[in-house]
Structures are given as C-alpha cells and as structure tokens.
Design a protein around this motif. Structure first.
Motif, mmCIF file in Angstrom:
data_model
loop_
_atom_site.group_PDB
_atom_site.id
_atom_site.type_symbol
_atom_site.label_atom_id
_atom_site.label_comp_id
_atom_site.label_asym_id
_atom_site.label_seq_id
_atom_site.Cartn_x
_atom_site.Cartn_y
_atom_site.Cartn_z
ATOM 1 N N GLN A 80 46.956 28.131 41.333
ATOM 2 C CA GLN A 80 46.440 28.700 40.104
ATOM 3 C C GLN A 80 45.272 27.839 39.632
ATOM 4 O O GLN A 80 45.335 26.627 39.800
ATOM 5 N N PRO A 81 44.248 28.459 39.104
ATOM 6 C CA PRO A 81 44.066 29.902 39.052
ATOM 7 C C PRO A 81 43.661 30.459 40.415
ATOM 8 O O PRO A 81 43.087 29.750 41.244
ATOM 9 N N TYR A 82 43.972 31.712 40.604
ATOM 10 C CA TYR A 82 43.639 32.406 41.844
ATOM 11 C C TYR A 82 43.193 33.802 41.437
ATOM 12 O O TYR A 82 43.953 34.543 40.816
ATOM 13 N N TYR A 83 41.958 34.133 41.774
ATOM 14 C CA TYR A 83 41.358 35.388 41.322
ATOM 15 C C TYR A 83 41.078 36.295 42.502
ATOM 16 O O TYR A 83 40.537 35.849 43.515
ATOM 17 N N VAL A 84 41.435 37.563 42.353
ATOM 18 C CA VAL A 84 41.119 38.560 43.374
ATOM 19 C C VAL A 84 40.478 39.757 42.692
ATOM 20 O O VAL A 84 40.831 40.111 41.568
ATOM 21 N N LEU A 85 39.510 40.343 43.382
ATOM 22 C CA LEU A 85 38.895 41.592 42.927
ATOM 23 C C LEU A 85 39.350 42.674 43.895
ATOM 24 O O LEU A 85 39.099 42.588 45.096
ATOM 25 N N LEU A 86 40.035 43.668 43.346
ATOM 26 C CA LEU A 86 40.621 44.723 44.167
ATOM 27 C C LEU A 86 39.991 46.069 43.862
ATOM 28 O O LEU A 86 39.571 46.326 42.730
ATOM 29 N N GLU A 90 43.938 48.720 46.089
ATOM 30 C CA GLU A 90 44.422 47.342 46.059
ATOM 31 C C GLU A 90 43.963 46.526 47.258
ATOM 32 O O GLU A 90 44.600 45.541 47.635
ATOM 33 N N ASP A 91 42.833 46.922 47.855
ATOM 34 C CA ASP A 91 42.209 46.138 48.917
ATOM 35 C C ASP A 91 41.221 45.171 48.276
ATOM 36 O O ASP A 91 40.517 45.529 47.318
ATOM 37 N N MET A 92 41.144 43.952 48.824
ATOM 38 C CA MET A 92 40.220 42.952 48.285
ATOM 39 C C MET A 92 38.783 43.351 48.572
ATOM 40 O O MET A 92 38.456 43.752 49.684
ATOM 41 N N LEU A 93 37.949 43.247 47.563
ATOM 42 C CA LEU A 93 36.532 43.590 47.687
ATOM 43 C C LEU A 93 35.730 42.444 48.287
ATOM 44 O O LEU A 93 34.800 42.666 49.053
ATOM 45 N N VAL A 94 36.043 41.230 47.894
ATOM 46 C CA VAL A 94 35.403 40.003 48.386
ATOM 47 C C VAL A 94 36.500 38.949 48.514
ATOM 48 O O VAL A 94 37.634 39.176 48.103
#
Length: 126
Positions: A80-86, A90-94
């Motif tokens: 943490q922190p851990y950031y995902v852009l979906l 719900e697939d990761m964009l980057v």
C-alpha cells in the motif's frame, strides 16, 4: 490503501491535493479505495479461509482481510498504496502504480494521463 498507511497519506497530501490530479480523480475516473486494515467484522457466513498461492492461506474475518486477500490474489502484490486503472471489464489499462515509483505529482499525473488516454482509445475502437 490502509487507515494506518503512512505512504498512502503522503500520496493524498502531496500528490492527490495538486489541482490537476484532484480534477482528474474527481472528474475522469471512478475512485474506489479498498482499506486492507479495515477492522469491521464480516458476518459469520462470510468468514472463510482463502488460498493466496504458494501454499499460503489467509483467514478472512474482517473487511480489511477480504481486500488484502483480493489484492494478493488478483495482483500478486501486498503493498500500500497500490493503484490500478481498470476498464469496464476490469482489465488493467496501464501498469499499476505505487508510492515508490509514482510518488510525485508529475509522475502520477503522467500515469493517470496514460491510463485515461488508453481508456478513451479503447472505448472509441469499440
């Protein structure tokens, strides 16, 4: 994130407070924070033990346990922190972002821009 996460608070205070970042987090993404140290007890019917991989198991007794296990199972990370852009599937964009690699305004802004651009590009191709 976590209630007791020092680097999470640093990101919020030093990076998320920047007007450009704040605008993107308010208007361009749906921000969801999953607190891995949330102490709210789950109902007995939702308490369980899950496999984390490598023979490791985790007892799920609280909301925080559920989110910590979710992060480890889905992303193979417990940080943490851990950031995902979906995207909507719900697939990761980057690639995911963390405080150590994206802990300043310029880097986090660039990461957000890449993810938002990828989402817009993928959406226009559908």
């Amino acid at each position: 994130t976590g209630h007791a996460c020092v680097n999470c608070r640093k990101m919020e205070q030093q990076v998320w407070s920047d007007p450009a970042i704040k605008d993107k987090l308010s208007n361009d993404v749906v921000l969801i924070s999953l607190y891995v140290d949330e102490k709210i007890k789950l109902p007995e019917s939702e308490r369980t033990t899950v496999e984390l991989g490598g023979g490791r198991k985790r007892k799920i007794r609280t909301v925080g346990d559920r989110w910590a296990a979710f992060q480890e199972q889905r992303y193979k990370v417990n940080a943490q922190p851990y950031y995902v852009l979906l995207d909507h599937d719900e697939d990761m964009l980057v690639e995911a972002a963390n405080y150590q690699d994206y802990g300043d305004v310029e880097l986090f802004n660039e990461w957000l821009n890449r993810g938002i651009s990828k989402f817009e590009q993928d959406s226009s191709n559908n």
